[in-house]
Motif scaffolding. Structure first.
Motif, PDB file in Angstrom:
ATOM      1  N   ASP A  15     -27.054 -28.193 -11.720  1.00 29.53           N
ATOM      2  CA  ASP A  15     -25.535 -27.727 -13.007  1.00 29.53           C
ATOM      3  C   ASP A  15     -25.348 -26.261 -12.711  1.00 29.53           C
ATOM      4  OD1 ASP A  15     -25.356 -30.818 -14.332  1.00 29.53           O
ATOM      5  OD2 ASP A  15     -27.437 -29.891 -14.801  1.00 29.53           O
ATOM      6  N   GLY A  16     -25.706 -25.709 -11.222  1.00 26.97           N
ATOM      7  CA  GLY A  16     -24.726 -23.931 -11.132  1.00 26.97           C
ATOM      8  C   GLY A  16     -26.204 -23.997 -10.290  1.00 26.97           C
ATOM      9  N   ARG A  20     -32.565 -23.888 -14.083  1.00 27.51           N
ATOM     10  CA  ARG A  20     -30.879 -23.908 -14.481  1.00 27.51           C
ATOM     11  C   ARG A  20     -31.021 -24.095 -16.967  1.00 27.51           C
ATOM     12  NH1 ARG A  20     -27.471 -20.724 -13.373  1.00 27.51           N
ATOM     13  NH2 ARG A  20     -25.842 -20.583 -15.053  1.00 27.51           N
ATOM     14  N   VAL A  22     -30.199 -26.011 -19.720  1.00 30.63           N
ATOM     15  CA  VAL A  22     -28.854 -26.920 -19.650  1.00 30.63           C
ATOM     16  C   VAL A  22     -28.755 -27.655 -20.635  1.00 30.63           C
ATOM     17  CG1 VAL A  22     -27.077 -28.707 -18.748  1.00 30.63           C
ATOM     18  CG2 VAL A  22     -29.158 -27.537 -17.191  1.00 30.63           C
ATOM     19  N   THR A  72     -26.090 -23.356 -18.638  1.00 33.29           N
ATOM     20  CA  THR A  72     -24.776 -24.612 -18.572  1.00 33.29           C
ATOM     21  C   THR A  72     -24.792 -25.041 -19.670  1.00 33.29           C
ATOM     22  OG1 THR A  72     -25.927 -24.190 -15.605  1.00 33.29           O
ATOM     23  CG2 THR A  72     -24.105 -26.167 -16.759  1.00 33.29           C
ATOM     24  N   SER A  74     -22.370 -28.891 -21.084  1.00 38.20           N
ATOM     25  CA  SER A  74     -22.291 -29.860 -19.914  1.00 38.20           C
ATOM     26  C   SER A  74     -22.240 -30.533 -20.911  1.00 38.20           C
ATOM     27  CB  SER A  74     -23.925 -30.311 -19.124  1.00 38.20           C
ATOM     28  OG  SER A  74     -22.663 -31.044 -18.162  1.00 38.20           O
ATOM     29  N   THR A  99     -23.751 -17.166 -17.619  1.00 44.54           N
ATOM     30  CA  THR A  99     -23.753 -18.573 -18.080  1.00 44.54           C
ATOM     31  C   THR A  99     -22.242 -19.430 -17.114  1.00 44.54           C
ATOM     32  OG1 THR A  99     -21.520 -16.933 -18.898  1.00 44.54           O
ATOM     33  CG2 THR A  99     -23.814 -17.373 -20.206  1.00 44.54           C
ATOM     34  N   ALA A 100     -23.337 -20.457 -17.377  1.00 49.23           N
ATOM     35  CA  ALA A 100     -22.161 -20.914 -16.725  1.00 49.23           C
ATOM     36  C   ALA A 100     -21.616 -23.111 -17.605  1.00 49.23           C
ATOM     37  CB  ALA A 100     -22.784 -22.077 -15.600  1.00 49.23           C
ATOM     38  N   CYS A 101     -20.296 -23.059 -17.623  1.00 46.20           N
ATOM     39  CA  CYS A 101     -19.639 -24.040 -18.022  1.00 46.20           C
ATOM     40  C   CYS A 101     -19.310 -25.498 -17.166  1.00 46.20           C
ATOM     41  CB  CYS A 101     -18.071 -23.441 -18.842  1.00 46.20           C
ATOM     42  SG  CYS A 101     -17.694 -24.967 -20.160  1.00 46.20           S
ATOM     43  N   ASP A 102     -20.080 -26.438 -17.422  1.00 43.50           N
ATOM     44  CA  ASP A 102     -19.549 -27.716 -16.650  1.00 43.50           C
ATOM     45  C   ASP A 102     -18.394 -28.352 -17.709  1.00 43.50           C
ATOM     46  OD1 ASP A 102     -19.679 -30.096 -15.566  1.00 43.50           O
ATOM     47  OD2 ASP A 102     -21.832 -30.720 -15.118  1.00 43.50           O
ATOM     48  N   THR A 126     -17.732 -16.680 -19.418  1.00 40.42           N
ATOM     49  CA  THR A 126     -18.269 -17.469 -18.873  1.00 40.42           C
ATOM     50  C   THR A 126     -18.652 -16.477 -17.453  1.00 40.42           C
ATOM     51  OG1 THR A 126     -17.591 -18.718 -20.455  1.00 40.42           O
ATOM     52  CG2 THR A 126     -18.156 -19.781 -17.812  1.00 40.42           C
TER      53      THR A 126
END
Length: 249
Positions: A15-16, A20, A22, A72, A74, A99-102, A126
């Motif tokens: 997930d990136g 991570r 999540v 992340t 999700s 930071t990651a946004c699914d 983000t």
């Protein structure tokens, strides 16, 4: 402020970038036929977390993130709870956590000034967007998800206009997205975007089928088999993915 959360994963690797933490949020406006998490569609039976409670959990694992990992969000569709995510990511950036946004981007409405303002706030905190484009054709997208794809494609353009880093994800489903014309059209669209670092072709799978049975929901793709290795290679070739699973642009 509290978020409605489905579950937490402390050691995510798909997930990136890197390792991570999540966070799977509850609630989704899409009804993708191949969805493997139908238990996230509604916000019923959610666990409630404050930003502080999530930060307390996240920092326990921060030493595992290294330079490449991070957090992340999700789902479900996490941006249904965008205010919470903005606050969470703001605090994570203070801790220098990636930071990651699914997301599918379906919550974006370019004609709604307040909506655009919220998404601009999100962009500031983000680092990466994992943008899931379900189908490039709007009518086929509606058949697949019950929703048209205009907002999703507009969100991709919005990210591009602001030069945000994104990975494009696309699930390969025989008889639905495994089509040369649609794959070529998707690639042509991606080529108009700035900031695309990677394209991922993800094979459809049936691992979520048991969840439908447990929830008493009919599984809509009951007769559809996962794509073969040859079919996946074909899809990747049309999408211009060079090394077997991704392309860095």
């Amino acid at each position: 402020m509290k978020a409605r959360i489905h579950s937490l994963e402390s050691f995510g690797t798909v997930d990136g970038p890197g390792i991570r933490f999540v966070i799977f949020f509850k609630g989704c406006p899409l009804r993708c036929q191949y969805c493997h998490n139908p238990d996230t569609w509604t916000q019923d039976n959610a666990k409630l977390y404050s930003v502080e409670e999530l930060l307390e959990e996240i920092v326990k694992y921060q030493s595992y993130f290294g330079e490449d990992g991070g957090v992340t969000v999700s789902g479900g569709e996490p941006l249904l709870q965008i205010d919470f995510i903005i606050e969470l990511f703001t605090q994570l950036k203070k801790l220098n956590i990636h930071t990651a946004c699914d997301t599918s981007g379906v919550t974006f409405h370019k004609k709604d000034k307040e909506n655009v303002k919220k998404h601009l706030e999100l962009l500031k905190v983000t680092d990466l967007f994992l943008l899931d484009i379900k189908h490039i054709d709007s009518e086929e997208h509606k058949k697949l998800t019950k929703v048209e794809n205009e907002n999703i494609l507009e969100f991709a353009r919005f990210l591009s206009d602001h030069h945000k880093s994104m990975w494009i994800r696309h699930v390969i489903v025989p008889g639905i997205t495994l089509d040369k014309v649609y794959l070529e059209k998707l690639r042509q669209f991606i080529d108009t975007l700035n900031g695309v670092e990677k394209i991922e072709a993800l094979p459809y799978h049936t691992m979520g089928k048991v969840k439908y049975q447990n929830l008493g929901i009919e599984y809509p793709l009951d007769t559809v088999l996962p794509p073969s290795k040859e079919e996946m290679n074909f899809a990747k070739e049309v999408l211009g993915i060079q090394d077997g699973n991704e392309e860095e642009k």
